[in-house]
Enzyme design. Sequence first.
Site, PDB file in Angstrom:
ATOM      1  N   SER A 148       0.821  -1.203   0.000  1.00  0.00           N
ATOM      2  CA  SER A 148       0.000   0.000   0.000  1.00  0.00           C
ATOM      3  C   SER A 148       0.863   1.263   0.000  1.00  0.00           C
ATOM      4  CB  SER A 148      -0.947  -0.035   1.205  1.00  0.00           C
ATOM      5  OG  SER A 148      -1.883   1.008   1.150  1.00  0.00           O
TER       6      SER A 148
ATOM      7  N   ASP B  90      -8.824  -3.191  -6.411  1.00  0.00           N
ATOM      8  CA  ASP B  90      -8.786  -4.081  -5.241  1.00  0.00           C
ATOM      9  C   ASP B  90      -9.649  -3.547  -4.107  1.00  0.00           C
ATOM     10  OD1 ASP B  90      -7.382  -1.978  -4.179  1.00  0.00           O
ATOM     11  OD2 ASP B  90      -5.550  -3.089  -3.754  1.00  0.00           O
TER      12      ASP B  90
ATOM     13  N   HIS C 199      -7.659  -5.238  -0.776  1.00  0.00           N
ATOM     14  CA  HIS C 199      -6.423  -4.479  -0.564  1.00  0.00           C
ATOM     15  C   HIS C 199      -5.584  -5.004   0.601  1.00  0.00           C
ATOM     16  CE1 HIS C 199      -3.763  -1.115  -1.054  1.00  0.00           C
ATOM     17  NE2 HIS C 199      -3.963  -0.718   0.184  1.00  0.00           N
TER      18      HIS C 199
END
Length: 699
Positions: free
Chosen positions: A273, A601, A654
């Site tokens: 991320s 995602d 995610h």
Amino acid sequence: MGSILRFRKLCYVEPVKFESFQPQKIDKKEETVATEAKTALEKNEKRNKRHPKEWSCINSCCWAIGYLCTTWWLLLVLFNCMPATFPGFQVLESPGTRLKLEGLTALHPVVLVPGIVTGGLELWEGKPCAEGLFRKRLWGGSFTEVLKRPLCLLEHLALHNETGLDPPGIRLRAVPGLVAADYFAPGYFVWAVLIENLAKIGYEGKNMHMAAYDWRLSFQNTENHSGGIQNPFDVSVSLPVHIRDQTLSRLKSQIELMYVTNGYMKVVVVPHSMGVIYFLHFLKWVETPPPMGGGGGPGWCAKHIKAIMNIGPVFLGVPKAVSNLFSAEAKDVASIRAMDPGVLDSEILRLQALEHVMRVTRTWDSIASLLPKGGETIWGNLDMSPEEGHACDLSKKRYSQASAGDKDTNDSDVKMGFHVKESKYGRIISFGKETLQLSSSQLPSVDTKEFLGTRTNKNTNKACGGEVWTEYDEMCRETIRKIAENKPYTARTVLDLLRFVAPKMMQRVESHLSYGIADNLDDPKYTRYKYWSNPLETKLPDAPDIEIYCSYGVGIPTERSYIYKLSPNDKCKSIPFRIDSSVDGDEDSCLRGGVYLTDGDETVPVISAGFMCAKGWRGRTRFNPSGIATHIREYRHKPPASLLEGRGLESGAHVDILGNFALIEDVLRVAAGATGAEIGGDRVYSDIFRMSDRINLRL
């Protein structure tokens, strides 16, 4: 025996007080009253037996929890009683166990870099309201203590609004070690599954490291030193005064140590991320001379790093960051507000939850680091976008595997699964559904100079007075209404919008971050650290042997742009804008609840996660002058088949993707020495190559 029982009975009989030895006469009236009272008492007892006492809310909750627990235990017992070959109940062997049987063992040291929010923060100094919480987690963990004092938690999580550093009297620091981000809360894994599988092929503390950092700060501020003290040996020289954690220096030292102590094997870095752009910043910092950089020299990355396996990368930002900074919302929050407005902004309870959230998150430079980068070139303008023609019903899309050279397969997917419609993705923020029906020529233009020039001291909202919660409290309501006059905002003009509604925040942010596209990367200005986390304004290091992976989930509707309206609440200390969750498109439209959705995602759109590996860095480009190899590894989302699978073994979401068995196997194989070609090269299910071809970027 009988005499003993009679004796016990006598002992328990209340003693009689003899006032007189003369027998008393009982009045008939008293006898009648006593008989009636006895009869009434018997009737009440019968009535109570027929009509039991009403249940309270607590009783109902306890019974509901009891039913759930009982059901869960019954399912667990049934699951353990099922034969191993029963369809749908096979326990899949973990990648670590299977690869160990194949002979894979730990080879390259592994560094894990967590993203935003998922790392724990502990208290080292605080206000009186945090008494008893020294070195306890205020973020991440059980949250049991801090939830008892939520306003105290928010006060300690907030940073100084002008410096972006610690407020006076408060020090929160990142939790060190693997426990920093293995679990976000009890039972909610982040890195734990990947760590466990790495351990099964031989990894442990000496060859695996969690690069924890304070994810609230701007990237350079995690290293920050400022000012100086007098050198006692030479009064003409000042020594730097370190005011934060020197996290970048510690990461550099840790990688060098792991490299030496593990037989001079290069390190495999696994960022997730926001950790992806944090490590991109590190790559530039580590080779830059001090005092701005780490002083590792031009060959440091080539010497110490084997591969960078980016998971859920946010290279080009996420539209969610815009809605977060603009109105402290996202699609889920807007849906909750639509179902029950009182939950978030009750005037009776005066919760004002979103106002508190905005007050805190606007002090975090990390949120602003996720704003869309590349402007209209990447994200589209008022009339077009790279995702134009995207099919929102993903069940209609035939997700057959395609590679960079297999364009025919990708095109066939478009014909079968895509409904070519007019795209409005480029309008990241629009006010009113009618705005969507108008072409760019029919819309009022957004004049940047006039737009920014309208905010003056005369336009401040003096009626609010007192403490300022957000910068909206400093704006005149008439000025706020002008923002929403059927104007759409693109990735370029939305930055102007944020500069207008939050000038102090953006002034602080833009001293650390940049969102453009470099015309000339050899310009000396790009040696400044504000450009290092933007892949469109910095070069990759001269390290041709490194491999870079873009690994992310696909097949989940992901937020791309928003329809807004003015809030009906016109009071002070309130957010004047909100997502219009009543707006929906037609059956095949991507517009749901005031939010346009695209492939991704659930957090990061495909274009942000995959463009740099698909085109920006593919081959020798001005952003990748040494030709570092890039690989796209997409993981098609498959929700869990049952509750027994937890959050899913094939999830592409995610965070849940960190438990995806296919992803874990890729990481283990690369850590054990495999190359990108040996694990299969590109694996593509989305239309990332088609989208990338639509972006006209000079390479």
